[in-house]
Scaffold this motif. Structure first.
Motif, PDB file in Angstrom:
ATOM      1  N   UNK A   1      27.561  44.755  35.819  1.00  0.00           N
ATOM      2  CA  UNK A   1      27.688  46.189  36.023  1.00  0.00           C
ATOM      3  C   UNK A   1      26.309  46.856  35.892  1.00  0.00           C
ATOM      4  N   UNK A   2      25.992  47.735  36.828  1.00  0.00           N
ATOM      5  CA  UNK A   2      24.707  48.423  36.814  1.00  0.00           C
ATOM      6  C   UNK A   2      24.671  49.465  35.703  1.00  0.00           C
ATOM      7  N   UNK A   3      23.599  49.474  34.942  1.00  0.00           N
ATOM      8  CA  UNK A   3      23.450  50.431  33.849  1.00  0.00           C
ATOM      9  C   UNK A   3      23.166  51.821  34.398  1.00  0.00           C
ATOM     10  N   UNK A   4      23.770  52.867  33.837  1.00  0.00           N
ATOM     11  CA  UNK A   4      23.469  54.236  34.269  1.00  0.00           C
ATOM     12  C   UNK A   4      21.991  54.560  34.081  1.00  0.00           C
ATOM     13  N   UNK A   5      21.451  55.366  34.999  1.00  0.00           N
ATOM     14  CA  UNK A   5      20.031  55.701  34.949  1.00  0.00           C
ATOM     15  C   UNK A   5      19.645  56.371  33.633  1.00  0.00           C
ATOM     16  N   UNK A   6      20.542  57.206  33.072  1.00  0.00           N
ATOM     17  CA  UNK A   6      20.158  57.927  31.863  1.00  0.00           C
ATOM     18  C   UNK A   6      19.967  56.982  30.679  1.00  0.00           C
ATOM     19  N   UNK A   7      20.694  55.872  30.642  1.00  0.00           N
ATOM     20  CA  UNK A   7      20.480  54.899  29.575  1.00  0.00           C
ATOM     21  C   UNK A   7      19.147  54.175  29.754  1.00  0.00           C
ATOM     22  N   UNK A   8      18.839  53.802  30.978  1.00  0.00           N
ATOM     23  CA  UNK A   8      17.566  53.138  31.258  1.00  0.00           C
ATOM     24  C   UNK A   8      16.396  54.043  30.903  1.00  0.00           C
ATOM     25  N   UNK A   9      16.515  55.320  31.267  1.00  0.00           N
ATOM     26  CA  UNK A   9      15.446  56.284  30.990  1.00  0.00           C
ATOM     27  C   UNK A   9      15.290  56.512  29.485  1.00  0.00           C
ATOM     28  N   UNK A  10      16.421  56.624  28.781  1.00  0.00           N
ATOM     29  CA  UNK A  10      16.370  56.841  27.337  1.00  0.00           C
ATOM     30  C   UNK A  10      15.739  55.656  26.626  1.00  0.00           C
ATOM     31  N   UNK A  11      16.110  54.458  27.018  1.00  0.00           N
ATOM     32  CA  UNK A  11      15.536  53.257  26.402  1.00  0.00           C
ATOM     33  C   UNK A  11      14.026  53.210  26.625  1.00  0.00           C
ATOM     34  N   UNK A  12      13.592  53.456  27.866  1.00  0.00           N
ATOM     35  CA  UNK A  12      12.166  53.402  28.186  1.00  0.00           C
ATOM     36  C   UNK A  12      11.384  54.467  27.418  1.00  0.00           C
ATOM     37  N   UNK A  13      11.971  55.645  27.263  1.00  0.00           N
ATOM     38  CA  UNK A  13      11.336  56.740  26.542  1.00  0.00           C
ATOM     39  C   UNK A  13      11.083  56.342  25.093  1.00  0.00           C
ATOM     40  N   UNK A  14      12.113  55.852  24.417  1.00  0.00           N
ATOM     41  CA  UNK A  14      11.963  55.530  23.005  1.00  0.00           C
ATOM     42  C   UNK A  14      11.172  54.246  22.768  1.00  0.00           C
ATOM     43  N   UNK A  75      26.950  49.972   2.315  1.00  0.00           N
ATOM     44  CA  UNK A  75      26.710  48.730   3.049  1.00  0.00           C
ATOM     45  C   UNK A  75      26.587  49.128   4.514  1.00  0.00           C
ATOM     46  N   UNK A  76      25.356  49.242   4.999  1.00  0.00           N
ATOM     47  CA  UNK A  76      25.131  49.881   6.295  1.00  0.00           C
ATOM     48  C   UNK A  76      24.244  49.027   7.186  1.00  0.00           C
ATOM     49  N   UNK A  77      24.482  49.118   8.485  1.00  0.00           N
ATOM     50  CA  UNK A  77      23.637  48.496   9.488  1.00  0.00           C
ATOM     51  C   UNK A  77      23.227  49.560  10.496  1.00  0.00           C
ATOM     52  N   UNK A  78      22.147  49.316  11.212  1.00  0.00           N
ATOM     53  CA  UNK A  78      21.685  50.247  12.232  1.00  0.00           C
ATOM     54  C   UNK A  78      21.802  49.651  13.618  1.00  0.00           C
ATOM     55  N   UNK A  79      22.157  50.499  14.577  1.00  0.00           N
ATOM     56  CA  UNK A  79      22.286  50.078  15.976  1.00  0.00           C
ATOM     57  C   UNK A  79      21.507  51.065  16.828  1.00  0.00           C
ATOM     58  N   UNK A  80      20.697  50.560  17.749  1.00  0.00           N
ATOM     59  CA  UNK A  80      19.917  51.452  18.610  1.00  0.00           C
ATOM     60  C   UNK A  80      19.742  50.850  19.997  1.00  0.00           C
ATOM     61  N   UNK A  81      19.610  51.740  20.969  1.00  0.00           N
ATOM     62  CA  UNK A  81      19.446  51.333  22.362  1.00  0.00           C
ATOM     63  C   UNK A  81      18.077  50.726  22.619  1.00  0.00           C
ATOM     64  N   UNK A  82      17.064  51.167  21.869  1.00  0.00           N
ATOM     65  CA  UNK A  82      15.677  50.789  22.119  1.00  0.00           C
ATOM     66  C   UNK A  82      15.292  49.505  21.388  1.00  0.00           C
ATOM     67  N   UNK A  99      20.442  46.123  14.981  1.00  0.00           N
ATOM     68  CA  UNK A  99      20.907  45.442  16.188  1.00  0.00           C
ATOM     69  C   UNK A  99      20.754  46.368  17.386  1.00  0.00           C
ATOM     70  N   UNK A 100      20.449  45.800  18.533  1.00  0.00           N
ATOM     71  CA  UNK A 100      20.432  46.576  19.772  1.00  0.00           C
ATOM     72  C   UNK A 100      21.868  46.843  20.235  1.00  0.00           C
ATOM     73  N   UNK A 101      22.082  48.025  20.790  1.00  0.00           N
ATOM     74  CA  UNK A 101      23.403  48.346  21.304  1.00  0.00           C
ATOM     75  C   UNK A 101      23.454  49.746  21.863  1.00  0.00           C
ATOM     76  N   UNK A 102      24.433  49.991  22.709  1.00  0.00           N
ATOM     77  CA  UNK A 102      24.642  51.282  23.353  1.00  0.00           C
ATOM     78  C   UNK A 102      25.829  51.990  22.735  1.00  0.00           C
ATOM     79  N   UNK A 103      25.789  53.312  22.698  1.00  0.00           N
ATOM     80  CA  UNK A 103      26.932  54.089  22.216  1.00  0.00           C
ATOM     81  C   UNK A 103      28.166  53.883  23.080  1.00  0.00           C
TER      82      UNK A 103
END
Length: 219
Positions: A1-14, A75-82, A99-103
């Motif tokens: 599945x093709x990733x939406x442009x806004x996710x690609x742009x957000x990842x590249x920005x951060x 007891x917490x973990x962090x998840x981020x797109x970047x 861990x890497x991940x998308x909302x």
């Protein structure tokens, strides 16, 4: 599945600004007693619900809020797109899980979390896609689990162009609190607290905070 442009742009920005961003905001919580109070209240609510439950910061960036909440006993973990943000978080806080991940597709099981924090991480999602994000929040929360949201208030997006001199740009989508509350309710969550803060020195826009809870079984 093709990733939406806004996710690609957000990842590249951060990815591009990760080191600068981490340096700029490393001590931001130290000078923000309101934010610390809200995070402390969230931690207390989660611990009262389940003292050993798992919590996640969804859109954790370089991990400063994740680390702060860990220090409050979660007891917490962090998840981020970047990937670059995750790399920095792992290096800065080696004792925590990042861990890497998308909302839109969180690497979490149904009902795995007793608490979730989205601290200014819904602000890059187009309005028409936010129901999917809130459905994902509801999916990963256990019955009785708490959700804390922070976001900028407004009607028009704020365009950030070439931050820290980097050749990237991104829209920061402001939201009205009533709209965020509607999205949470539509996902099956119950609003427990709402709060707003007026602009102050160094902050151009009003800020809002919403606490919601997934109804406990039988309630």
């Amino acid at each position: 599945m093709t990733e939406p442009d806004f996710l690609t742009t957000t990842r590249a920005f951060y990815d591009a600004i990760a080191a600068d961003y981490a340096d700029r905001y490393r001590d931001e919580l130290a000078g923000n007693p309101l934010s610390r109070a809200l995070l402390a209240a969230f931690a207390e609510l989660v611990l009262a619900e389940c003292a050993d439950g798992l919590v996640a910061e969804l859109g954790c960036g370089p991990g400063r809020v994740t680390s702060h909440l860990h220090g409050l006993g979660l007891d917490i973990r962090g998840i981020d797109l970047s990937p670059r943000m995750v790399e920095l978080a792992r290096r800065t806080y080696p004792g925590l899980d990042f861990t890497e991940g998308s909302l839109f597709d969180l690497p979490l099981r149904d009902g795995e979390l007793t608490g979730a924090v989205a601290w200014y991480s819904i602000i890059h999602t187009p309005a028409e896609r936010l129901p999917e994000v809130f459905a994902e929040f509801a999916r990963v929360l256990a019955p009785g689990g708490h959700l804390l949201l922070a976001f900028q208030v407004g009607d028009e997006p704020l365009r950030i162009d070439q931050p820290f001199g980097r050749p990237v740009a991104l829209d920061f989508r402001r939201q009205q609190p009533h709209r965020i509350e509607e999205l949470a309710r539509a996902a099956g969550l119950r609003i427990t607290t709402r709060m707003s803060r007026e602009p102050e020195e160094g902050v151009e826009t009003p800020q809002a905070y919403v606490l919601a809870r997934k109804p406990a079984q039988g309630s």
